[in-house]
Write an enzyme that holds these catalytic residues in place. Structure first.
Site, PDB file in Angstrom:
ATOM      1  N   SER A 133      -7.901  -6.087   0.216  1.00  0.00           N
ATOM      2  CA  SER A 133      -6.543  -5.728   0.630  1.00  0.00           C
ATOM      3  C   SER A 133      -5.848  -6.921   1.271  1.00  0.00           C
ATOM      4  O   SER A 133      -6.502  -7.789   1.870  1.00  0.00           O
ATOM      5  CB  SER A 133      -6.652  -4.598   1.665  1.00  0.00           C
ATOM      6  OG  SER A 133      -5.445  -4.433   2.349  1.00  0.00           O
ATOM      7  N   ILE A 168      -6.120   5.089  -6.689  1.00  0.00           N
ATOM      8  CA  ILE A 168      -6.185   3.910  -7.564  1.00  0.00           C
ATOM      9  C   ILE A 168      -7.317   4.065  -8.582  1.00  0.00           C
ATOM     10  O   ILE A 168      -7.159   3.748  -9.767  1.00  0.00           O
ATOM     11  CB  ILE A 168      -6.353   2.620  -6.721  1.00  0.00           C
ATOM     12  CG1 ILE A 168      -5.201   2.511  -5.709  1.00  0.00           C
ATOM     13  CG2 ILE A 168      -6.364   1.392  -7.623  1.00  0.00           C
ATOM     14  CD1 ILE A 168      -5.382   1.439  -4.654  1.00  0.00           C
ATOM     15  N   GLY A 193      -9.936   9.048  -6.682  1.00  0.00           N
ATOM     16  CA  GLY A 193      -8.872   8.707  -5.739  1.00  0.00           C
ATOM     17  C   GLY A 193      -7.625   8.187  -6.439  1.00  0.00           C
ATOM     18  O   GLY A 193      -7.554   8.141  -7.675  1.00  0.00           O
ATOM     19  N   PRO A 205       3.057   0.127  16.249  1.00  0.00           N
ATOM     20  CA  PRO A 205       2.160  -0.913  16.767  1.00  0.00           C
ATOM     21  C   PRO A 205       1.269  -1.462  15.649  1.00  0.00           C
ATOM     22  O   PRO A 205       0.768  -0.717  14.819  1.00  0.00           O
ATOM     23  CB  PRO A 205       1.299  -0.171  17.808  1.00  0.00           C
ATOM     24  CG  PRO A 205       2.068   1.054  18.152  1.00  0.00           C
ATOM     25  CD  PRO A 205       2.903   1.405  16.958  1.00  0.00           C
ATOM     26  N   LYS A 230     -12.921  -4.638   5.302  1.00  0.00           N
ATOM     27  CA  LYS A 230     -12.608  -5.402   4.075  1.00  0.00           C
ATOM     28  C   LYS A 230     -13.088  -6.847   4.223  1.00  0.00           C
ATOM     29  O   LYS A 230     -13.651  -7.420   3.287  1.00  0.00           O
ATOM     30  CB  LYS A 230     -11.100  -5.363   3.781  1.00  0.00           C
ATOM     31  CG  LYS A 230     -10.583  -3.997   3.389  1.00  0.00           C
ATOM     32  CD  LYS A 230     -11.172  -3.502   2.081  1.00  0.00           C
ATOM     33  CE  LYS A 230     -10.745  -2.097   1.714  1.00  0.00           C
ATOM     34  NZ  LYS A 230     -11.572  -1.472   0.670  1.00  0.00           N
ATOM     35  N   TYR A 270     -10.409  -0.995   9.957  1.00  0.00           N
ATOM     36  CA  TYR A 270     -10.309  -0.889   8.496  1.00  0.00           C
ATOM     37  C   TYR A 270     -10.247  -2.292   7.876  1.00  0.00           C
ATOM     38  O   TYR A 270     -11.001  -2.613   6.944  1.00  0.00           O
ATOM     39  CB  TYR A 270      -9.065  -0.075   8.095  1.00  0.00           C
ATOM     40  CG  TYR A 270      -8.723  -0.211   6.630  1.00  0.00           C
ATOM     41  CD1 TYR A 270      -9.527   0.373   5.659  1.00  0.00           C
ATOM     42  CD2 TYR A 270      -7.607  -0.953   6.216  1.00  0.00           C
ATOM     43  CE1 TYR A 270      -9.226   0.229   4.304  1.00  0.00           C
ATOM     44  CE2 TYR A 270      -7.301  -1.098   4.872  1.00  0.00           C
ATOM     45  CZ  TYR A 270      -8.117  -0.503   3.922  1.00  0.00           C
ATOM     46  OH  TYR A 270      -7.832  -0.652   2.582  1.00  0.00           O
ATOM     47  N   LYS A 326      -9.529   4.657   4.117  1.00  0.00           N
ATOM     48  CA  LYS A 326      -8.432   3.678   4.153  1.00  0.00           C
ATOM     49  C   LYS A 326      -7.352   3.922   5.213  1.00  0.00           C
ATOM     50  O   LYS A 326      -6.326   3.255   5.199  1.00  0.00           O
ATOM     51  CB  LYS A 326      -7.782   3.603   2.774  1.00  0.00           C
ATOM     52  CG  LYS A 326      -7.157   4.918   2.339  1.00  0.00           C
ATOM     53  CD  LYS A 326      -6.292   4.770   1.099  1.00  0.00           C
ATOM     54  CE  LYS A 326      -5.629   6.077   0.746  1.00  0.00           C
ATOM     55  NZ  LYS A 326      -4.717   6.036  -0.371  1.00  0.00           N
TER      56      LYS A 326
HETATM   57  P1  NAD Z   1      -8.282   7.079  -2.052  1.00  0.00           P
HETATM   58  O1  NAD Z   1      -8.699   7.624  -0.734  1.00  0.00           O
HETATM   59  O2  NAD Z   1      -7.244   7.800  -2.829  1.00  0.00           O
HETATM   60  O3  NAD Z   1      -9.572   6.917  -2.995  1.00  0.00           O
HETATM   61  C1  NAD Z   1     -10.843   6.584  -2.489  1.00  0.00           C
HETATM   62  C2  NAD Z   1     -11.849   7.519  -3.160  1.00  0.00           C
HETATM   63  O4  NAD Z   1     -13.147   7.182  -2.685  1.00  0.00           O
HETATM   64  C3  NAD Z   1     -11.615   8.992  -2.803  1.00  0.00           C
HETATM   65  O5  NAD Z   1     -11.625   9.753  -3.997  1.00  0.00           O
HETATM   66  C4  NAD Z   1     -12.788   9.362  -1.904  1.00  0.00           C
HETATM   67  O6  NAD Z   1     -13.166  10.706  -2.063  1.00  0.00           O
HETATM   68  C5  NAD Z   1     -13.849   8.382  -2.376  1.00  0.00           C
HETATM   69  N1  NAD Z   1     -14.856   8.002  -1.374  1.00  0.00           N
HETATM   70  C6  NAD Z   1     -14.662   7.558  -0.104  1.00  0.00           C
HETATM   71  N2  NAD Z   1     -15.833   7.287   0.486  1.00  0.00           N
HETATM   72  C7  NAD Z   1     -16.801   7.536  -0.426  1.00  0.00           C
HETATM   73  C8  NAD Z   1     -18.219   7.435  -0.436  1.00  0.00           C
HETATM   74  N3  NAD Z   1     -18.885   7.059   0.654  1.00  0.00           N
HETATM   75  N4  NAD Z   1     -18.887   7.746  -1.564  1.00  0.00           N
HETATM   76  C9  NAD Z   1     -18.243   8.167  -2.664  1.00  0.00           C
HETATM   77  N5  NAD Z   1     -16.894   8.292  -2.730  1.00  0.00           N
HETATM   78  C10 NAD Z   1     -16.193   7.981  -1.620  1.00  0.00           C
HETATM   79  O7  NAD Z   1      -7.865   5.570  -1.809  1.00  0.00           O
HETATM   80  P2  NAD Z   1      -7.123   4.548  -2.793  1.00  0.00           P
HETATM   81  O8  NAD Z   1      -5.749   4.371  -2.307  1.00  0.00           O
HETATM   82  O9  NAD Z   1      -7.357   4.927  -4.194  1.00  0.00           O
HETATM   83  O10 NAD Z   1      -7.920   3.221  -2.432  1.00  0.00           O
HETATM   84  C11 NAD Z   1      -9.022   2.775  -3.219  1.00  0.00           C
HETATM   85  C12 NAD Z   1      -9.576   1.508  -2.598  1.00  0.00           C
HETATM   86  O11 NAD Z   1      -8.545   0.521  -2.540  1.00  0.00           O
HETATM   87  C13 NAD Z   1     -10.076   1.689  -1.164  1.00  0.00           C
HETATM   88  O12 NAD Z   1     -11.239   0.906  -1.001  1.00  0.00           O
HETATM   89  C14 NAD Z   1      -8.953   1.127  -0.326  1.00  0.00           C
HETATM   90  O13 NAD Z   1      -9.403   0.626   0.905  1.00  0.00           O
HETATM   91  C15 NAD Z   1      -8.437   0.015  -1.222  1.00  0.00           C
HETATM   92  N6  NAD Z   1      -7.039  -0.322  -0.955  1.00  0.00           N
HETATM   93  C16 NAD Z   1      -6.084   0.658  -1.019  1.00  0.00           C
HETATM   94  C17 NAD Z   1      -4.769   0.349  -0.724  1.00  0.00           C
HETATM   95  C18 NAD Z   1      -3.697   1.419  -0.755  1.00  0.00           C
HETATM   96  O14 NAD Z   1      -2.635   1.200  -0.179  1.00  0.00           O
HETATM   97  N7  NAD Z   1      -3.908   2.550  -1.404  1.00  0.00           N
HETATM   98  C19 NAD Z   1      -4.420  -0.960  -0.385  1.00  0.00           C
HETATM   99  C20 NAD Z   1      -5.413  -1.936  -0.357  1.00  0.00           C
HETATM  100  C21 NAD Z   1      -6.728  -1.607  -0.649  1.00  0.00           C
END
Ligand code: NAD
Ligand code: UDP
Length: 334
Positions: free
Chosen positions: A124, A12, A10, A292, A152, A148, A84
């Site tokens: 988050s 991050i 993903g 909203p 968290k 969501y 997310k």
């Molecule tokens: P993203 O969707 O790009 O990456 C998440 C990855 O997890 C994806 O590659 C997806 O395929 C994989 N995934 C999801 N469910 C899965 C499962 N059950 N088993 C295996 N793989 C799974 O999201 P991101 O932006 O990289 O976010 C990463 C984390 O950071 C998430 O937990 C998100 O909630 C948290 N977060 C993100 C943000 C943001 O703005 N991007 C902000 C705060 C927190």
């Protein structure tokens, strides 16, 4: 020793793989590709000169996790896997509880069984709900305004429970503010499916002509220019904070909760103009009704991360805008 990175394909997680590989760690990625592609692994390898091990699978699959922990010498887990999209979580809450909370429970149980008790978790700033004031410190009250956010909160609480039961756990709950930007190579970045929900990818796609106009949600907030204010943090700074947390946990057994932000509030209009300036492009916009559930202002008190982890964000708004645009351009030429 390897670090297991769940969700490592993903946005991050892929940047975390780069920072870990560059720091000399071996990396095992577990991702079910529900919001990413396998190609990311090759791109990470292109950046680092070596590849993480990739396992396609789900964090809810206990048998798979058990075999991963026995096959690889995993010393710690960075847990990014999760869904997310706030709007989707309102429409399909069960999907979010099952994946984010249920999946985390399975992961933590298998970690415990394998005696792997070092974890960095993606929390988050959404756990602060609508804060009474800014900047937001870690001891502010928590609340959830959507499913969501509630996932968290629940995972944060599960981790607290784990630590209370067994102080052998070393846990960092990292509360991200607004991650944006991309790797300077232009090889990895945020790749939203369909119409982006978040500001930065929407700005990029508008600048690239994929979207005709950016809708700015609300021009009447009690902020300097009336538009919403957030703490945007470059994803490369964010993952550097994860490395700092991992290294801290190596020496200190504890449950750590820290904000990862810049400590600077930036309004939507400021971001639009910064993007136009940095990239010499045009971002047509219109001001529409508030979205909203949005709050007026949200930015971090970053003192704890500075003190405890010796970490602070160093990349500028200009860096965020330029790196996002480079990534956007590379998507166009794909
Ligand atoms: P993203 O969707 O790009 O990456 C998440 C990855 O997890 C994806 O590659 C997806 O395929 C994989 N995934 C999801 N469910 C899965 C499962 N059950 N088993 C295996 N793989 C799974 O999201 P991101 O932006 O990289 O976010 C990463 C984390 O950071 C998430 O937990 C998100 O909630 C948290 N977060 C993100 C943000 C943001 O703005 N991007 C902000 C705060 C927190
Ligand atoms: N925003 C906007 N138009 C968009 C997307 C977002 O005006 O198309 C605003 C939103 O109202 C908020 C800020 O940009 O003030 C950041 O929103 P985002 O969804 O990126 O992150 P959030 O802080 O809401 O999680």
């Amino acid at each position: 020793m390897s670090i297991l990175v769940t969700g490592g394909c993903g946005f991050i997680g892929s940047h975390a793989c780069v920072v870990l590989l560059d720091a000399g760690y071996d990396v095992v990625v577990l991702d079910n590709l529900c919001n990413s592609t396998r190609e990311v692994v090759e791109r990470v390898a292109q950046i680092c000169g070596r590849a993480p091990i990739f396992v396609e699978g789900d964090i809810r699959d206990a048998i798979l996790l058990e075999s991963l922990f026995s096959e690889y010498e995993i010393s710690a887990v960075m847990h990014f896997a999760g869904l997310k999209a706030v709007g989707e979580s309102v429409a399909q809450p069960e999907k979010y509880y099952d994946n984010n909370v249920g999946g985390s429970r399975v992961l933590f149980a298998e970690m415990q069984a394998a005696e792997v008790k070092t974890l960095v978790f993606s929390s988050s700033a959404t756990v602060y709900g609508d804060p009474a004031s800014v900047p937001i410190a870690e001891d502010f009250p928590r609340s959830a305004t959507n499913p969501y956010g509630d996932t968290k909160l629940q995972v944060e609480d599960i981790l607290e429970g784990l630590y209370q039961q067994d102080s052998g756990w070393c846990i960092a709950r990292l509360r991200y503010f607004n991650p944006v930007g991309a790797h300077t190579s232009g090889l990895i970045g945020e790749d939203p499916d369909g119409i982006p929900n978040n500001l930065m990818p929407f700005i990029s796609q508008t600048a690239a002509g994929i979207r005709p106009v950016l809708s700015i949600f609300g021009g009447d907030y009690d902020t300097p220019d009336g538009t919403g204010v957030r703490d945007y943090i470059h994803v490369v700074d964010l993952v550097a904070g994860h490395l700092a947390a991992l290294e801290y946990l190596d020496k200190n057994q504890q449950l750590l909760t820290v904000n990862l932000g810049t400590g600077q509030g930036v309004s939507v209009l400021e971001m639009v103009h910064a993007y136009e300036r940095a990239n010499q492009c045009n971002v047509p916009y219109q001001i529409v009704n508030r979205r909203p559930g949005d709050i007026a202002e949200c930015w971090a008190d970053t003192r704890l991360a500075n003190q405890i982890l010796g970490w602070q964000a160093i990349r500028t708004l200009d860096d965020m805008c330029r790196d996002t645009w480079r990534w956007q351009q590379s998507r166009k030429s794909k």
